[in-house]
Design a protein around this motif. Sequence first.
Motif: not given
Length: 49
Positions: A2-10
């Motif tokens: 989830l953290g990786r997905w959040q970083r990519q989205a940001l």
Amino acid sequence: MLGRWQRQALEAAVPSSAERDEIKQLRAAFKRVEMERDMLKKAVTIGML
């Protein structure tokens, strides 16, 4: 994960410098068009009196 997905989205959400320049130009053009519209509105109003 989830953290990786959040970083990519940001990272994807932050506009690049070219995009920021384009946004700045578009805002200036929009402001110019709004001013022209307002002047035309006044001209039409004056012409109708």
